[in-house]
Design a protein around this motif. Structure first.
Motif, PDB file in Angstrom:
ATOM      1  N   LYS A  35      97.195  50.603 -31.233  1.00  0.00           N
ATOM      2  CA  LYS A  35      98.501  51.761 -31.202  1.00  0.00           C
ATOM      3  C   LYS A  35      98.181  53.632 -31.341  1.00  0.00           C
ATOM      4  O   LYS A  35      97.270  53.703 -31.299  1.00  0.00           O
ATOM      5  CB  LYS A  35      98.663  51.140 -32.817  1.00  0.00           C
ATOM      6  N   GLN A  36      98.902  53.755 -30.488  1.00  0.00           N
ATOM      7  CA  GLN A  36      98.580  55.056 -30.010  1.00  0.00           C
ATOM      8  C   GLN A  36      98.979  56.288 -30.742  1.00  0.00           C
ATOM      9  O   GLN A  36      98.283  57.241 -30.949  1.00  0.00           O
ATOM     10  CB  GLN A  36      99.766  55.476 -28.717  1.00  0.00           C
ATOM     11  N   ASP A  37      99.655  55.698 -32.396  1.00  0.00           N
ATOM     12  CA  ASP A  37      99.450  57.514 -32.695  1.00  0.00           C
ATOM     13  C   ASP A  37      98.892  57.045 -34.433  1.00  0.00           C
ATOM     14  O   ASP A  37      98.266  57.511 -35.556  1.00  0.00           O
ATOM     15  CB  ASP A  37     100.755  57.154 -33.315  1.00  0.00           C
ATOM     16  N   SER A  38      97.885  55.466 -34.127  1.00  0.00           N
ATOM     17  CA  SER A  38      96.844  55.338 -34.815  1.00  0.00           C
ATOM     18  C   SER A  38      95.470  56.064 -34.623  1.00  0.00           C
ATOM     19  O   SER A  38      94.995  56.224 -33.898  1.00  0.00           O
ATOM     20  CB  SER A  38      96.067  53.650 -34.833  1.00  0.00           C
ATOM     21  N   PHE A  39      94.961  56.382 -36.101  1.00  0.00           N
ATOM     22  CA  PHE A  39      93.506  57.453 -35.624  1.00  0.00           C
ATOM     23  C   PHE A  39      92.376  56.042 -35.634  1.00  0.00           C
ATOM     24  O   PHE A  39      91.740  57.200 -35.155  1.00  0.00           O
ATOM     25  CB  PHE A  39      92.864  57.536 -36.915  1.00  0.00           C
ATOM     26  N   LEU A  40      92.543  54.762 -35.695  1.00  0.00           N
ATOM     27  CA  LEU A  40      92.009  53.319 -35.355  1.00  0.00           C
ATOM     28  C   LEU A  40      92.268  52.746 -34.603  1.00  0.00           C
ATOM     29  O   LEU A  40      93.602  52.238 -34.668  1.00  0.00           O
ATOM     30  CB  LEU A  40      91.876  52.735 -36.724  1.00  0.00           C
ATOM     31  N   LYS A  41      91.602  52.090 -33.070  1.00  0.00           N
ATOM     32  CA  LYS A  41      91.620  51.719 -32.688  1.00  0.00           C
ATOM     33  C   LYS A  41      90.946  50.249 -31.793  1.00  0.00           C
ATOM     34  O   LYS A  41      89.452  50.788 -32.382  1.00  0.00           O
ATOM     35  CB  LYS A  41      91.866  52.054 -31.205  1.00  0.00           C
ATOM     36  N   PHE A  42      90.706  49.123 -31.851  1.00  0.00           N
ATOM     37  CA  PHE A  42      89.734  47.900 -31.525  1.00  0.00           C
ATOM     38  C   PHE A  42      90.375  48.455 -29.994  1.00  0.00           C
ATOM     39  O   PHE A  42      90.872  46.835 -29.754  1.00  0.00           O
ATOM     40  CB  PHE A  42      90.373  47.014 -32.105  1.00  0.00           C
TER      41      PHE A  42
ATOM     42  N   THR B  70      82.785  66.201 -25.528  1.00  0.00           N
ATOM     43  CA  THR B  70      84.101  66.720 -25.311  1.00  0.00           C
ATOM     44  C   THR B  70      85.479  65.771 -24.443  1.00  0.00           C
ATOM     45  O   THR B  70      85.395  64.749 -24.738  1.00  0.00           O
ATOM     46  CB  THR B  70      85.110  67.989 -25.513  1.00  0.00           C
ATOM     47  N   LEU B  71      85.495  66.890 -22.832  1.00  0.00           N
ATOM     48  CA  LEU B  71      87.039  66.399 -22.901  1.00  0.00           C
ATOM     49  C   LEU B  71      86.277  64.949 -22.170  1.00  0.00           C
ATOM     50  O   LEU B  71      87.417  63.934 -21.333  1.00  0.00           O
ATOM     51  CB  LEU B  71      87.061  67.285 -21.081  1.00  0.00           C
ATOM     52  N   ASN B  72      85.268  64.386 -21.164  1.00  0.00           N
ATOM     53  CA  ASN B  72      84.920  63.218 -20.812  1.00  0.00           C
ATOM     54  C   ASN B  72      85.116  62.201 -22.176  1.00  0.00           C
ATOM     55  O   ASN B  72      85.008  61.547 -21.419  1.00  0.00           O
ATOM     56  CB  ASN B  72      83.426  63.276 -20.363  1.00  0.00           C
ATOM     57  N   GLY B  73      84.190  63.203 -22.853  1.00  0.00           N
ATOM     58  CA  GLY B  73      83.912  61.428 -23.943  1.00  0.00           C
ATOM     59  C   GLY B  73      86.013  61.278 -24.580  1.00  0.00           C
ATOM     60  O   GLY B  73      85.739  60.492 -24.442  1.00  0.00           O
ATOM     61  N   ALA B  74      86.557  61.755 -24.198  1.00  0.00           N
ATOM     62  CA  ALA B  74      88.279  61.313 -24.537  1.00  0.00           C
ATOM     63  C   ALA B  74      88.443  60.548 -23.657  1.00  0.00           C
ATOM     64  O   ALA B  74      88.957  60.191 -23.785  1.00  0.00           O
ATOM     65  CB  ALA B  74      89.017  63.092 -24.586  1.00  0.00           C
TER      66      ALA B  74
ATOM     67  N   LYS C 228      95.649  64.235 -25.205  1.00  0.00           N
ATOM     68  CA  LYS C 228      95.701  64.297 -26.720  1.00  0.00           C
ATOM     69  C   LYS C 228      94.849  65.322 -27.208  1.00  0.00           C
ATOM     70  O   LYS C 228      94.884  66.205 -28.102  1.00  0.00           O
ATOM     71  CB  LYS C 228      95.935  62.827 -27.610  1.00  0.00           C
ATOM     72  N   VAL C 229      93.311  64.820 -26.896  1.00  0.00           N
ATOM     73  CA  VAL C 229      92.405  66.273 -27.545  1.00  0.00           C
ATOM     74  C   VAL C 229      91.502  65.979 -26.448  1.00  0.00           C
ATOM     75  O   VAL C 229      91.298  65.705 -25.457  1.00  0.00           O
ATOM     76  CB  VAL C 229      91.540  65.185 -28.623  1.00  0.00           C
ATOM     77  N   GLY C 230      90.217  67.043 -26.779  1.00  0.00           N
ATOM     78  CA  GLY C 230      89.031  66.926 -25.754  1.00  0.00           C
ATOM     79  C   GLY C 230      88.666  68.232 -24.914  1.00  0.00           C
ATOM     80  O   GLY C 230      88.066  68.735 -24.415  1.00  0.00           O
ATOM     81  N   SER C 231      90.105  68.664 -24.917  1.00  0.00           N
ATOM     82  CA  SER C 231      90.610  70.147 -24.329  1.00  0.00           C
ATOM     83  C   SER C 231      91.689  71.163 -25.346  1.00  0.00           C
ATOM     84  O   SER C 231      91.954  70.252 -25.992  1.00  0.00           O
ATOM     85  CB  SER C 231      90.379  70.430 -22.784  1.00  0.00           C
ATOM     86  N   ILE C 232      91.378  72.191 -25.690  1.00  0.00           N
ATOM     87  CA  ILE C 232      91.846  73.487 -26.366  1.00  0.00           C
ATOM     88  C   ILE C 232      93.653  73.916 -25.226  1.00  0.00           C
ATOM     89  O   ILE C 232      92.607  74.222 -24.307  1.00  0.00           O
ATOM     90  CB  ILE C 232      91.355  74.668 -27.028  1.00  0.00           C
ATOM     91  N   GLU C 233      95.074  72.897 -25.106  1.00  0.00           N
ATOM     92  CA  GLU C 233      95.453  73.431 -24.245  1.00  0.00           C
ATOM     93  C   GLU C 233      96.358  72.808 -24.823  1.00  0.00           C
ATOM     94  O   GLU C 233      97.051  72.435 -25.868  1.00  0.00           O
ATOM     95  CB  GLU C 233      95.286  72.001 -22.843  1.00  0.00           C
ATOM     96  N   VAL C 234      98.479  73.489 -24.347  1.00  0.00           N
ATOM     97  CA  VAL C 234      99.099  73.520 -25.459  1.00  0.00           C
ATOM     98  C   VAL C 234      99.376  71.619 -25.382  1.00  0.00           C
ATOM     99  O   VAL C 234      99.538  71.457 -24.273  1.00  0.00           O
ATOM    100  CB  VAL C 234     100.069  74.059 -24.265  1.00  0.00           C
ATOM    101  N   GLY C 235     100.249  71.713 -26.159  1.00  0.00           N
ATOM    102  CA  GLY C 235     100.570  69.979 -25.577  1.00  0.00           C
ATOM    103  C   GLY C 235      99.533  68.705 -26.550  1.00  0.00           C
ATOM    104  O   GLY C 235     100.181  68.143 -27.152  1.00  0.00           O
TER     105      GLY C 235
ATOM    106  N   THR D 195      85.662  72.930 -38.910  1.00  0.00           N
ATOM    107  CA  THR D 195      86.237  71.905 -38.394  1.00  0.00           C
ATOM    108  C   THR D 195      87.988  71.305 -38.492  1.00  0.00           C
ATOM    109  O   THR D 195      88.269  70.825 -39.686  1.00  0.00           O
ATOM    110  CB  THR D 195      85.605  70.421 -38.173  1.00  0.00           C
ATOM    111  N   VAL D 196      87.954  71.898 -37.649  1.00  0.00           N
ATOM    112  CA  VAL D 196      90.067  70.986 -37.825  1.00  0.00           C
ATOM    113  C   VAL D 196      90.247  69.877 -37.006  1.00  0.00           C
ATOM    114  O   VAL D 196      89.919  69.724 -36.184  1.00  0.00           O
ATOM    115  CB  VAL D 196      90.564  72.158 -37.282  1.00  0.00           C
ATOM    116  N   PHE D 197      91.243  68.939 -38.054  1.00  0.00           N
ATOM    117  CA  PHE D 197      90.971  67.771 -37.003  1.00  0.00           C
ATOM    118  C   PHE D 197      92.802  67.414 -37.578  1.00  0.00           C
ATOM    119  O   PHE D 197      93.119  67.209 -38.641  1.00  0.00           O
ATOM    120  CB  PHE D 197      90.467  66.493 -38.065  1.00  0.00           C
ATOM    121  N   ASN D 198      93.443  67.174 -36.568  1.00  0.00           N
ATOM    122  CA  ASN D 198      95.138  66.359 -36.738  1.00  0.00           C
ATOM    123  C   ASN D 198      95.195  67.647 -37.376  1.00  0.00           C
ATOM    124  O   ASN D 198      96.555  67.991 -38.043  1.00  0.00           O
ATOM    125  CB  ASN D 198      94.695  65.382 -36.713  1.00  0.00           C
TER     126      ASN D 198
END
Length: 580
Positions: free
Chosen positions: A329-336, A523-527, A535-542, A570-573
């Motif tokens: 689920k794309q809006d979930s913090f948890l994915k299997f 960061t970005l490679n892990g994303a 969605k994450v991995g870099s600091i960009e608009v959007g 640390t800022v998360f979401n």
């Protein structure tokens, strides 16, 4: 995995987090007066930030705009990255403004190979020393542990080097039986790739001197008598640990407590906002621990769970079970949405899969070239079946043969949609280095452990020779060949502190990375391998607001001091989950 002593002072309670959010960002900078520089009545609400950070050294990991002074966030989304002057257009009287006072900000770290449940669970009841060279000295420690954990159930420990047991003058089985004979005992070796068990444990597992070696494992025997010696290599040990760790209410609660009270707060403290659980034993109900955390709204990281592929399972049944567990689920913090499987074992056991035989046989196999948990053909079968569902494969491969077979499996399965990765990549045949980029297979490396540093490379010369020992974990060569490289911890094998990994990555010449490439790997490679690079991995608009504020600028300090860096915030979401 190693048992961890919890430090209660590091645990952030919900109340503390709430207070921090109410109070602002405190020591990360200076809270300024929230005075708008534009007319609030004419500024569109959609462009007003809830939080602004300015006067910083913001490293974005965005090649189009590598550095910025300020960032504006609306709720959990980044709406501006740029200059201090321009950011004022996103401020009104309701905006919280933090002056970074020149501190460095960067995206939150990704640790795409970590063991967050088993590494912190108190289901492992005691530890023995990896430094001890005489196994007879373990007897008192094991006896004491049994007294401190009374009952007839399993006694589970961690520690020791396998060489301490292999070099023992007396049978390791006789030693552990002398310590405790009236209940089953299992002790995981410090690498997690072998187990030391007593006779009661062997009996419960049904292992005798006539039991065939299981897939991906070896049941070691006395070379003279043929009797079992209490050492179980790789998957043979895992099979017994599965029995010892069979899920029960008490054990599941310990798993949950370790995850919530230690692991997640520690990840936040070290700026880690996304992880891949690298070995989720779903038959032990590890997945239910994650689901409980999700239900309790207690997850403070983006999590992709790697479901363990059991080597001895019936393939038809296991493929059906894994399919049923898939969730993305794309809006979930948890994915299997990942599969973790082993191609081979580890070099020091003589079980990593090699193209040429070992110089010394440690596990009783003539002309030994190592073990396969999963053969190339079987990996192909699993990729073919599970990739179309959405699973990406996280494949453990250490030896040159294991790595080649994993690459072959990706190529032969006709894969074109998967984001598969090979983790460890310790001994790579030069012929296979270009294939990572050609097949879009990520090379996931763990360099936070000192054992991967060049000064330790030739400790395996006796086993595999100087040529194959050289250039272990060749991240510079892989990067130069166009491979996507990620850096991760494999905690508890190596420290989860990403600044240790960064320092080792940039100082391990001749196989080092630049600091910029090492940060991108974290960061970005892990994303990308977690399918969240948009969605994450870099600091960009959007993108979503996952970032960290540091007490040092990683680009302006001596490389051999990077490991001293501390996370300030640390800022998360969009929310502060750690404040120094």
């Amino acid at each position: 995995m190693k048992k961890v002593n919890r430090n209660s002072s590091s645990i952030i309670t919900t109340l503390m987090i709430s207070n921090l959010l109410l109070a602002g960002c405190g020591s990360s900078g200076t809270e300024t007066d929230n005075i708008a520089t534009t007319d609030d009545t004419t500024k569109p609400t959609s462009e007003i930030a809830t939080q602004v950070y300015k006067n910083g050294k913001i490293y974005t990991v965005n090649e189009q705009q590598e550095w910025a002074d300020a960032v504006a966030v609306k709720d959990n989304k980044i709406i501006f990255v740029g200059s201090n002057d321009e950011v004022q257009g996103y401020v009104n009287s309701s905006t919280k403004v933090t002056d970074l006072s020149g501190k460095m900000m960067m995206p939150g770290f990704h640790d795409v190979h970590i063991h967050p449940i088993e590494s912190a669970s108190e289901n492992i009841q005691f530890a023995i020393s990896v430094e001890e060279t005489n196994p007879e000295n373990f007897i008192a420690t094991i006896k004491k542990a049994s007294l401190e954990n009374p009952g007839k159930g399993w006694l589970i420990g961690f520690g020791h080097s396998i060489f301490t047991l292999l070099d023992s003058a007396r049978s390791p089985l006789a030693i552990i039986d002398e310590a405790v004979a009236d209940r089953p005992v299992i002790i995981m070796e410090q690498s997690s790739h072998s187990m030391w068990v007593n006779s009661a444990a062997l009996a419960l597992a049904g292992f005798t001197k006539d039991t065939p070696h299981p897939t991906g494992g070896r049941i070691l025997r006395d070379e003279n008598t043929g009797e079992l010696n209490g050492i179980l290599i790789d998957n043979a040990g895992n099979m017994v640990m599965d029995i010892a760790m069979a899920p029960a209410n008490e054990s599941l609660q310990k798993d949950y407590d370790g995850l919530i009270e230690f692991t997640l707060p520690e990840l936040a403290k070290h700026g880690i906002t996304s992880i891949s659980d690298a070995r989720s034993f779903w038959k032990r109900d590890d997945h239910k621990t994650w689901l409980k955390a999700q239900k309790n709204d207690a997850i403070t990281a983006r999590v992709s769970v790697g479901l363990w592929a059991y080597p001895t399972a019936d393939d038809t049944a296991q493929l059906a079970d894994l399919t049923a567990l898939y969730s993305n689920k794309q809006d979930s913090f948890l994915k299997f949405n990942q599969i973790k499987l082993y191609s081979d074992g580890i070099t020091v056991n003589g079980t990593s899969a090699m193209l040429a035989k070992y110089n010394i046989d440690l596990i009783g196999i003539p002309e030994n070239k190592g073990l396969n948990y999963f053969s190339q053909e079987r990996i192909e079968q699993y990729i073919t079946a599970l990739e179309p569902i959405g699973f990406d494969f996280h494949m453990h491969a250490i030896g040159d043969r294991g790595i080649r077979e994993a690459l072959n499996a990706v190529e032969n399965s006709g894969s074109d949609k998967g984001r598969h990765r090979i983790t460890h990549v310790e001994i790579v045949d030069p012929v296979d280095i270009p294939r990572f980029a050609q097949l879009n297979v990520t090379a996931d490396a763990q360099v936070a452990g000192d054992y991967t540093n060049p000064e330790h490379w030739h400790e395996n010369d006796e086993l595999i020779g100087a040529v194959r020992s050289d250039n272990a974990v060749p991240i510079k060569s892989l990067d130069a060949a166009g491979a996507r490289v990620t850096l991760s911890s494999d905690w508890n094998v190596s420290p989860y502190n990403p600044f240790i990994g960064l320092q080792n990555a940039v100082t391990r010449a001749p196989q080092e990375l630049t600091i910029a490439k090492a940060i991108k790997a974290y960061t970005l490679n892990g994303a990308y391998v977690m399918r969240q690079e948009n969605k994450v991995g870099s600091i960009e608009v959007g993108k979503l607001a996952d970032f960290v504020i540091l007490d040092k600028n990683l680009f302006n300090i001596e490389p051999n001091t990077i490991n001293q860096t501390k996370v300030v915030t640390t800022v998360f979401n969009g929310e502060v989950i750690y404040q120094r």
